[in-house]
Design a protein around this motif. Structure first.
Motif, PDB file in Angstrom:
ATOM      1  N   TYR A 151       0.263  -7.730  11.755  1.00  0.00           N
ATOM      2  CA  TYR A 151      -0.376  -7.386  10.675  1.00  0.00           C
ATOM      3  C   TYR A 151       0.544  -6.321   9.904  1.00  0.00           C
ATOM      4  O   TYR A 151       0.575  -6.354   8.356  1.00  0.00           O
ATOM      5  CB  TYR A 151      -1.921  -6.616  10.729  1.00  0.00           C
ATOM      6  CG  TYR A 151      -2.428  -6.150   9.742  1.00  0.00           C
ATOM      7  CD1 TYR A 151      -3.089  -7.268   8.939  1.00  0.00           C
ATOM      8  CD2 TYR A 151      -2.774  -4.875   9.457  1.00  0.00           C
ATOM      9  CE1 TYR A 151      -3.767  -6.731   7.913  1.00  0.00           C
ATOM     10  CE2 TYR A 151      -3.367  -4.510   8.252  1.00  0.00           C
ATOM     11  CZ  TYR A 151      -4.123  -5.457   7.586  1.00  0.00           C
ATOM     12  OH  TYR A 151      -4.576  -5.177   6.193  1.00  0.00           O
ATOM     13  N   LYS A 155       1.825  -6.797   6.045  1.00  0.00           N
ATOM     14  CA  LYS A 155       1.297  -5.698   5.115  1.00  0.00           C
ATOM     15  C   LYS A 155       2.746  -5.260   4.339  1.00  0.00           C
ATOM     16  O   LYS A 155       2.933  -4.935   3.081  1.00  0.00           O
ATOM     17  CB  LYS A 155       0.588  -4.652   5.618  1.00  0.00           C
ATOM     18  CG  LYS A 155      -0.519  -4.887   5.785  1.00  0.00           C
ATOM     19  CD  LYS A 155      -1.410  -5.162   4.702  1.00  0.00           C
ATOM     20  CE  LYS A 155      -1.635  -4.025   3.826  1.00  0.00           C
ATOM     21  NZ  LYS A 155      -2.841  -4.121   2.829  1.00  0.00           N
ATOM     22  N   VAL A 159       3.188  -8.956   1.499  1.00  0.00           N
ATOM     23  CA  VAL A 159       2.298  -8.607   0.324  1.00  0.00           C
ATOM     24  C   VAL A 159       3.010  -8.005  -0.745  1.00  0.00           C
ATOM     25  O   VAL A 159       3.881  -6.997  -0.509  1.00  0.00           O
ATOM     26  CB  VAL A 159       1.153  -7.569   0.781  1.00  0.00           C
ATOM     27  CG1 VAL A 159       0.386  -6.966  -0.413  1.00  0.00           C
ATOM     28  CG2 VAL A 159       0.173  -7.934   1.883  1.00  0.00           C
ATOM     29  N   LEU A 272      -0.259   3.112   8.068  1.00  0.00           N
ATOM     30  CA  LEU A 272      -0.201   1.442   8.042  1.00  0.00           C
ATOM     31  C   LEU A 272      -0.936   1.302   9.428  1.00  0.00           C
ATOM     32  O   LEU A 272      -1.864   0.447   9.459  1.00  0.00           O
ATOM     33  CB  LEU A 272       1.388   0.989   8.394  1.00  0.00           C
ATOM     34  CG  LEU A 272       1.277  -0.559   8.574  1.00  0.00           C
ATOM     35  CD1 LEU A 272       0.546  -1.185   7.445  1.00  0.00           C
ATOM     36  CD2 LEU A 272       2.756  -0.950   8.802  1.00  0.00           C
ATOM     37  N   GLN A 275      -4.486   1.460   8.366  1.00  0.00           N
ATOM     38  CA  GLN A 275      -5.012   0.318   7.804  1.00  0.00           C
ATOM     39  C   GLN A 275      -5.356  -0.692   8.688  1.00  0.00           C
ATOM     40  O   GLN A 275      -5.953  -1.539   8.464  1.00  0.00           O
ATOM     41  CB  GLN A 275      -3.982  -0.149   6.693  1.00  0.00           C
ATOM     42  CG  GLN A 275      -3.477   0.659   5.410  1.00  0.00           C
ATOM     43  CD  GLN A 275      -2.399   0.000   4.558  1.00  0.00           C
ATOM     44  OE1 GLN A 275      -2.155  -1.125   4.821  1.00  0.00           O
ATOM     45  NE2 GLN A 275      -1.801   0.985   3.740  1.00  0.00           N
TER      46      GLN A 275
END
Length: 290
Positions: A151, A155, A159, A272, A275
């Protein structure tokens, strides 16, 4: 996606987890080794492969070309992308007083003054065997929950990717769109990202989400033998305390290791991680095919 959750090993069977930090130390406790410590090291290495000589005879099949050797500290470190690599390079930069290490990392044979790469050492198997037998060398790896690492890679690398600034990553993003039947300007969701990763061979993956085992030989595969790390640090359970103990053990200034985790792009590791925790339920649901 990775068999490395529990595969990162050590040279011995006696494990001592550092209080307040997930640091498993199987080797030396200080740079100056006494006879008792040397005997303990020999016993630990022997418990895995019969003898240190037997283990080191196949060292060139265990040693990853991605390994980084800190020459002055006799430290072996296998950097895993999205596993505190930036923080560790920052710590080494401070400890070795070499600011270039923050951005000019050890790749191939271009490693600067203080570091050597595994790719370079693999060209000298006799020296590599001697290194294996040297009781003053300490090996370390930082591991992370594979889902969180995946993940984090999504990110920070997928992204908002801009083709004019990161053409290499843009190629990967376009491959994700093609694999999922998306248009050129479509948004790549975490589900789309995971689908391509799951369908890819390890050797074809971007380095930021290639499995631990492929990067650092944490498990046996084909002609590759497992490398037994002296120190295994779990990122989620006390990175700073663990790595400062490692620095102290090899004669580097412990205070040089940063107190906050961060990456080159500037996003803090703590932010992070938050998140990841906040979105874990959503992202797991997002992976479920419709």
């Amino acid at each position: 996606l990775s068999n490395s959750r529990s595969s990162a090993g050590s040279r011995g069977g006696v494990a001592g987890e550092a209080k307040g930090a997930a640091l498993v130390v199987k080797a030396r406790a200080s740079p100056s080794l006494n006879s008792t410590r040397l005997a303990d090291l020999a016993a630990l290495r022997g418990s895995e492969g019969g003898s240190s000589d037997a283990y080191c005879a196949s060292y060139d099949r265990r040693f990853s070309e991605r390994m980084v050797v800190v020459k002055s500290a006799k430290l072996l470190w296998c950097p895993l992308p999205k596993c505190a690599t930036s923080s560790t390079y920052h710590g080494l930069s401070r400890a070795l007083e070499d600011p270039s290490l923050i951005y000019q990392r050890c790749h191939g044979e271009n490693c600067g003054v203080h570091l050597l790469s595994g790719a370079t050492l693999l060209k000298a198997p006799l020296f590599l065997a001697k290194l294996c037998l040297d009781p003053e060398f300490l090996s370390v790896i930082v591991v992370r929950n594979p889902f969180d690492r995946l993940y984090a890679a999504y990110k920070s690398k997928v992204v908002g990717t801009k083709c004019w600034t990161t053409p290499g990553m843009c190629k990967d993003v376009q491959a994700m769109k093609k694999h999922n039947g998306l248009g050129q300007f479509a948004h790549v969701s975490f589900r789309h990202f995971v689908r391509l990763v799951a369908a890819s061979e390890h050797e074809d993956m971007n380095t930021h989400w290639t499995p631990f085992s492929y990067h650092c030989h944490t498990s046996r595969s084909g002609t590759v033998e497992r490398f037994h790390y002296d120190v295994v640090v779990k990122l989620e359970q006390g990175l700073e305390a663990a790595m400062r103990r490692v620095f102290h053990a090899v004669g580097l200034d412990p205070a040089a290791f940063p107190s906050a985790r961060f990456n080159v792009a500037g996003q803090s590791g703590a932010a992070l991680s938050a998140q990841v925790a906040d979105n874990r339920g959503d992202t797991v649901e997002e992976q479920t095919p419709e």
